[in-house]
Design an enzyme around this catalytic site. Structure first.
Site, PDB file in Angstrom:
ATOM      1  N   PRO A  47       0.817  -1.217   0.000  1.00 46.81           N
ATOM      2  CA  PRO A  47       0.000   0.000   0.000  1.00 46.81           C
ATOM      3  C   PRO A  47       0.847   1.263   0.000  1.00 46.81           C
ATOM      4  CG  PRO A  47       0.133  -0.905   2.209  1.00 46.81           C
ATOM      5  CD  PRO A  47       0.871  -1.866   1.310  1.00 46.81           C
ATOM      6  N   ASP A  86      -2.190   2.957   2.573  1.00 42.93           N
ATOM      7  CA  ASP A  86      -1.626   3.110   3.901  1.00 42.93           C
ATOM      8  C   ASP A  86      -2.002   4.512   4.376  1.00 42.93           C
ATOM      9  OD1 ASP A  86      -0.173   2.534   6.113  1.00 42.93           O
ATOM     10  OD2 ASP A  86       1.785   2.528   5.121  1.00 42.93           O
ATOM     11  N   TRP A 524       3.920   1.123  10.612  1.00 41.72           N
ATOM     12  CA  TRP A 524       4.449  -0.043   9.886  1.00 41.72           C
ATOM     13  C   TRP A 524       3.717  -1.319  10.268  1.00 41.72           C
ATOM     14  CZ3 TRP A 524       7.278  -0.032   5.690  1.00 41.72           C
ATOM     15  CH2 TRP A 524       8.017   1.118   5.395  1.00 41.72           C
ATOM     16  N   GLN A 559      12.091  -1.427   0.656  1.00 38.74           N
ATOM     17  CA  GLN A 559      11.139  -2.190   1.470  1.00 38.74           C
ATOM     18  C   GLN A 559      11.768  -3.428   2.108  1.00 38.74           C
ATOM     19  OE1 GLN A 559       8.448  -0.907   2.413  1.00 38.74           O
ATOM     20  NE2 GLN A 559       8.547   0.826   1.004  1.00 38.74           N
ATOM     21  N   TRP A 563       8.441  -3.129   4.243  1.00 40.21           N
ATOM     22  CA  TRP A 563       7.276  -3.992   4.160  1.00 40.21           C
ATOM     23  C   TRP A 563       7.622  -5.474   4.076  1.00 40.21           C
ATOM     24  CZ3 TRP A 563       3.851  -5.836  -0.172  1.00 40.21           C
ATOM     25  CH2 TRP A 563       2.539  -6.068   0.259  1.00 40.21           C
ATOM     26  N   LYS A 596      19.459  10.519  -6.392  1.00 37.67           N
ATOM     27  CA  LYS A 596      18.095  10.362  -5.909  1.00 37.67           C
ATOM     28  C   LYS A 596      17.269  11.593  -6.278  1.00 37.67           C
ATOM     29  CE  LYS A 596      16.041   9.164  -1.440  1.00 37.67           C
ATOM     30  NZ  LYS A 596      16.390   8.808  -0.064  1.00 37.67           N
ATOM     31  N   LYS A 599      12.763  16.717  -3.777  1.00 40.76           N
ATOM     32  CA  LYS A 599      12.149  18.024  -3.988  1.00 40.76           C
ATOM     33  C   LYS A 599      13.127  19.140  -3.707  1.00 40.76           C
ATOM     34  CE  LYS A 599       7.238  17.182  -3.707  1.00 40.76           C
ATOM     35  NZ  LYS A 599       6.625  16.278  -2.733  1.00 40.76           N
TER      36      LYS A 599
END
Length: 1058
Positions: A47, A86, A524, A559, A563, A596, A599
């Site tokens: 999610p 999520d 989490w 992840q 996750w 990477k 912003k």
RNA sequence: GGGCCCGUAGCUUAGACAGGUGGAGCACCCGGCUGAUAACCGGGAGGUCCUGCGUUCGAAUCGCAGCGGGCCCA
């Protein structure tokens, strides 16, 4: 009927139309329904957090999922694929706080927790809707209508139930632990929520005065002066050597210092000591009898009451001083030392990062502000040995970027460390793509696993379902909503969030009142239970029993710690086994420099920018083909443009035959491949065979989730085989006007290739595939399946596979390419025929290929003849020149070398060459009449190519293009020049293809005119001229009149439609 | 400081597991085709295969050490 199409690939137009169509018929649901009898595939969507905007990485993630699931669906899998969201946690709280202008938890309490929760919920739901729209634009098919959402009661129950399992298995623990703490958010945060960044801090060396020994100090080092008030001990390494030294300070006075021997020089330099003597050395284990005075005991009264001793710890390193300052309330290792040695956990710092009353002088002070004050206080007491600055990596809260601190607090833990071994065993049973994702990376992470702090002191999250009796202290974990209602006075309509559940009380067996502990879950933990929550377990059991664990999941390599890990941990607690059977770990999207995207750096590329410019299918094709899924992807606009160009070529390939098919009313229903099989040419059989090879290539690539390989073989087929070769070969056949079986064969073959390719691209470029399918199949067959995504994946038809033919064609192509090369050397355009090409092959296969495909070779090289020599045969029209080799001749003949050189040049080169070919010898006669023996080393050979012949090498040998002009060739060449110009003018007049004209042509060169006149009738036919007048003195008139320069000859052409 | 991944032409990459003369695409230069035509196609030039050492008859490929980038951790 098949329709003609636009002459540009307009992605946005196509995608708009396809989306409308999908929505109109609810294509997604129909496809899933259509496949419900297929092989079951339980997929769990990782999610995304509802931040409101998808970025390129999220797009990549969902594109991979979508492509794989579409592929599986076409291979008859019944797919479970609820999209997931999520929606809880600190990030949303922080955003809502921002909107409301809040600065701290107090503001939330004042505003009202209920109001705050409502805002968070509204915010999350809105963000979810926005993001769903964005994923739809990408063409991602998941179950968007019934997604799993972590804020739903059914989901919250899954988390509650899981915690109850933990309690029943004695894996849940409450206790004081040091946790990562964000003083702004005033909550514990997970290891995975800590982000490391550079930060400048004080770096101080402090002297701790020993008790019972005059003028003697332990030296410690720290970057957190604010923890000195909490110091409780010093740790040393048992087997390091320590020295007690007498050192002369900068001001001349002497003092005794204790620190690791190998660090003495380093530390004294920092303290600007001028001299020292070693008094004695000892091992760390000998230091444990020492005790010292807390340096700030006079300012922190409570410290005066504690004992301060030296303890042993293996984790101490030989850095700084080798004596480590221990504040059990402010460090993980410190805490462990404290527990092990029964040191009180003294933690005079509150949740907001300010000292409590216990801190004496420092009470109420912010810890960061206190750094300088502590340093001053140490200095005043003469206990500061050195003070500098250091820039080092330091943890920050990943949402608000506040430097984290370590605090000993009451928290709830899952005892993951007890499950480590079984987790490692489970990892091995899972299929990892790539293999090292599991066998190396994930294994490594799990090996370092610690107990999981699952509690947070916040509002917007799943409330921890623990009720505690205020009288007897009994704890109870509630596993479901029903259980809560049964045990309390709660109603069916109760909302399971704070503050509503906080008000529910339960009667304790002791007669007291149990109320909920105030914490919520670490977010989490929410997603950790996704694999059973998405099956609505424990609320309903049937689907769970049938489907769990997940067949497949795929997420980015971040992840590993996220996750992949949280799911495994929760699942081990709940079921004792891994919740997934196979995992594809994908990479990260980086900017063009491999950095990477972020912003703050301003290098972020948004998916919608790419879609707006090139369309979703282009973005998908680019992302899938640019790198292996598990490698990182550098995003390059130029590469996207290239992919877009490829798609446009595909569009043009697809468009090419449509006008002819339309003109001829071609109906694939009436013309089967069988019915034209007798008229299939070699090239037709070849493209059909290639098509089969591509299907099987894509299948093997998908088998190992190598989506980039799948995409690349499709792209190469389209570009190389279809566009650059097959279409070029068959163009003349499509221009035949009569009902012709040769033309019908081409139509049928193209049709089959297009339909198959359409299915092959469907998982990856679902919109374009749908558009083509609609035209090619639905417009033809009334009872066709509604969407291409219902179609079965193509299966290799062995009867169409001809690997020899594929190899032959490859050979012939390489000969054609080399002959183009040779033509360029003699500056002969393809429009001009050549009398012959001669091939000297390296092996038998070359001759076989040419025999097989002679027509193709002659056509594409525009040669009147093709001559293939035997392997090893020398083309007798080539001359040979013998080149004397001085370095071979000189040493043998010394002074006569010059004569020998001359003789070699005079010799019969062909005879010489064959004589020395295999190390043989050859006699040459010198100018003075004597004979000498020449060996291989003395001479090199060069081919002499006849004039007007050019050669070029290809993989299987040499190609010679004989471009000698004959009357016939010149005649044809010039005639084609004339034809091309007239065709160009027809185009300029925008004449329809079969419109007839009259044409007048004046050629200002008698010889050329004569050549052209040989083929007057041919020219007239090619340009569809009913009246064609060519001559020296022709008056040139017409609707369009132009002057041309053809190889230096001026021509004047006038044409008019009739 | 540690783990994993990556490093090949100006750029993006194939080849590496299984050693045998490094292949593409983009960009660049030159050309062709002209009934796919604001499309399409061919050719050319361009390489210290990150560096060093080692194994081997032979290394982009295997091993070791280092350098640079990414992700994660400390």
């Amino acid at each position: 009927m098949i329709k003609e199409i636009t002459n540009q690939y307009d992605a946005n137009d196509i995608e708009k139309r396809v989306h409308a169509f999908w929505q109109e018929i609810d294509a997604y649901s129909k496809v899933r329904e259509f496949r419900k009898g297929g092989k079951k595939l339980f997929f769990v969507d990782g999610p995304p957090y509802t931040t409101g905007n998808i970025h390129l990485g999220t797009a990549w993630n969902k594109i991979i999922k979508d492509s794989i699931l579409r592929y599986r669906s076409m291979n008859n899998h019944a797919i479970i694929d609820r999209a997931g969201w999520d929606m809880h946690g600190l990030p949303i709280e922080v955003k809502v706080e921002g909107v409301l202008g809040f600065k701290s938890k107090k503001d939330i309490e004042t505003y009202g927790v209920g109001n705050f929760i409502e805002k968070c919920k509204e915010f999350a739901l809105n963000q979810k809707d926005d993001m769903t729209g964005q994923f739809n634009t990408l063409g991602v098919w998941l179950d968007w209508k019934d997604p799993y959402m972590t804020l739903r009661d059914e989901y919250i129950e899954a988390a509650w139930w899981t915690l109850k399992q933990a309690q029943e298995k004695n894996l849940l623990e409450q206790g004081k632990r040091v946790v990562n703490w964000c003083p702004r958010c005033e909550t514990a945060i997970a290891d995975s929520e800590v982000e490391y960044d550079d930060r400048t801090d004080p770096s101080i060396y402090v002297k701790f005065k020993l008790k019972g020994e005059e003028n003697t100090y332990l030296v410690i080092w720290t970057t957190t002066p604010w923890t000195i008030p909490s110091n409780m001990a010093v740790a040393v390494h048992p087997s390091f050597e320590y020295s007690k030294i007498r050192a002369t300070a900068p001001d001349g006075h002497e003092e005794n210092l204790i620190l690791a021997s190998e660090l003495v020089n380093d530390v004294l330099r920092k303290g600007k000591y001028t001299d020292y003597d070693v008094l004695e050395t000892m091992l760390g284990e000998d230091l444990t009898k020492l005790s010292y005075e807390h340096p700030l005991a006079d300012l922190v009264p409570k410290q005066a009451k504690f004992e301060h001793n030296v303890y042993l710890a293996d984790y101490v390193t030989a850095e700084n001083t080798g004596c480590v300052h221990i504040a059990p309330g402010h460090g993980m290792d410190d805490f462990d030392v404290g527990v092990k040695n029964d040191i009180p956990i003294f933690c005079p710092v509150g949740s907001n990062g300010s000292y409590t009353e216990e801190a004496g002088k420092y009470a109420g002070m912010n810890i960061i502000d206190a750094n300088m004050i502590v340093i001053e206080d140490l200095k005043e007491r003469g206990l500061l040995l050195s003070e500098k600055k250091i820039t080092h990596r330091y943890g920050h809260c990943w949402r608000c970027n506040t430097p984290i601190i370590y605090l000993a607090t009451e928290q709830w833990f899952l005892k993951i460390s007890e499950l480590k071994e079984s987790m490692l065993a489970e990892i091995k049973k899972v299929d990892w793509y790539p293999d090292w994702a599991g066998s190396a990376r994930f294994k490594d992470w799990v090996e370092g696993a610690r107990d999981w702090c699952i509690s947070r002191q916040r509002y917007w999250g799943i409330p921890i379902p623990v009720w505690k009796c205020s009288t007897c202290g009994t704890l109870d974990v509630i596993g479901t909503k029903d259980e809560l209602i049964e045990r309390s006075d709660a109603y069916e309509t109760i909302e399971l969030h704070r503050p509503y559940v906080d008000k529910i009380t339960i009667k304790c067996e002791c007669g007291g009142i149990m109320s909920r502990v105030e914490d919520v879950f670490d977010v989490w933990f929410d997603s950790a239970v996704a694999s059973w929550a998405t099956l609505k377990y424990p609320h309903t059991k049937e689907s769970f029993e049938e489907n769990w664990p997940a067949d497949f999941i795929t997420e980015g390599h971040d992840q590993t710690r996220g996750w992949f890990y949280s799911q495994l941990g929760a699942s081990m607690v709940a079921f004792g086994k891994a919740p997934y059977k196979s995992v594809l770990m994908h990479g990260f999207t980086l900017d063009k420099d491999g950095k990477k995207m972020s912003k703050s750096v301003g290098n972020v590329v948004e998916p919608h920018e790419v879609i707006g410019k090139y369309g979703a299918d282009t973005l998908r094709a680019y992302i899938l083909s640019a790198s292996a899924p598990w490698d990182d992807l550098k995003f390059l606009w130029e590469e996207v443009a290239t992919v877009h160009r490829t798609m446009n070529i595909f569009w043009n390939v697809y468009r090419f035959p449509l006008p002819y098919m339309a003109l001829d009313n071609f109906d694939p229903k009436k013309v089967s491949l069988e019915s034209v099989s007798e008229h299939l040419r070699k090239e037709d059989r070849w493209i059909l065979s290639r098509m089969q090879s591509v299907i099987s290539d894509v299948d093997s690539a998908m088998e190992e989730y190598a989506l980039h390989k799948a995409m690349r073989s499709i792209t190469e087929f389209i570009l190389e085989d279809l566009s650059r070769w097959y279409i070029q070969l068959i163009r003349p056949r499509t221009w035949i006007e009569a009902e012709d079986p040769d033309k019908l064969a081409v139509y049928r073959v193209l049709y089959d290739v297009f339909v198959t390719t359409t299915k092959l691209i469907a998982p990856f470029m679902p919109h374009l595939a749908e558009e083509m399918y609609t035209n090619l199949v639905k417009n033809v067959e009334g009872d066709a399946l509604e969407t291409v995504h219902m179609c079965d994946w193509p299966v290799v038809d062995d009867s169409l596979v001809d690997k020899d033919l594929e190899a032959h064609m490859e050979t012939v192509r390489s000969i054609v390419e080399s002959s183009s090369n040779a033509r360029q050397k003699v500056a002969r355009k393809l429009r001009w025929p050549v009398s012959r090409i001669v091939v000297t092959p390296k092996d038998e296969q070359i001759g076989a290929a040419i025999d097989d495909l002679r027509g193709v070779l002659m056509g594409q090289t525009n040669a009147k003849d093709v001559v293939v020599l035997d392997v090893g045969e020398y083309w007798d029209e080539l001359g040979v020149e013998a080149i004397p080799n001085p370095s071979g001749i000189g040493p043998v003949f010394k002074g006569d070398a010059g004569k020998v050189t001359a003789a070699i040049q005079q010799a019969d080169a062909v005879a010489l060459k064959s004589a020395v070919a295999d190390g043989g010898e050859f006699e040459v006669t010198l100018a003075d009449g004597t004979s000498v023996t020449v060996t291989e080393k003395m001479v090199n050979f060069e081919e002499i190519i006849p004039e007007s012949v050019a050669s070029a090498e290809f993989a299987g040998g040499m190609v010679y293009v004989d471009a000698k002009l004959t009357r016939e060739i010149e005649s044809e060449g010039y005639s084609r020049e004339v034809i091309r110009r007239v065709q160009d003018m027809r185009k300029e007049l925008d004449l329809i293809v079969d419109e007839n004209i009259k044409a007048f042509i004046r050629i200002d060169d008698e010889r050329i005119l004569d050549l052209v006149m040989d083929l007057e009738a041919f020219i007239a036919k090619e340009v569809r001229a009913d009246l064609l007048v060519i001559g020296l003195d022709v008056e040139v008139t017409g609707t369009l009149v132009k002057d041309w320069d053809v190889e230096g000859v001026s021509m004047h052409v006038g044409i008019s439609p009739l």
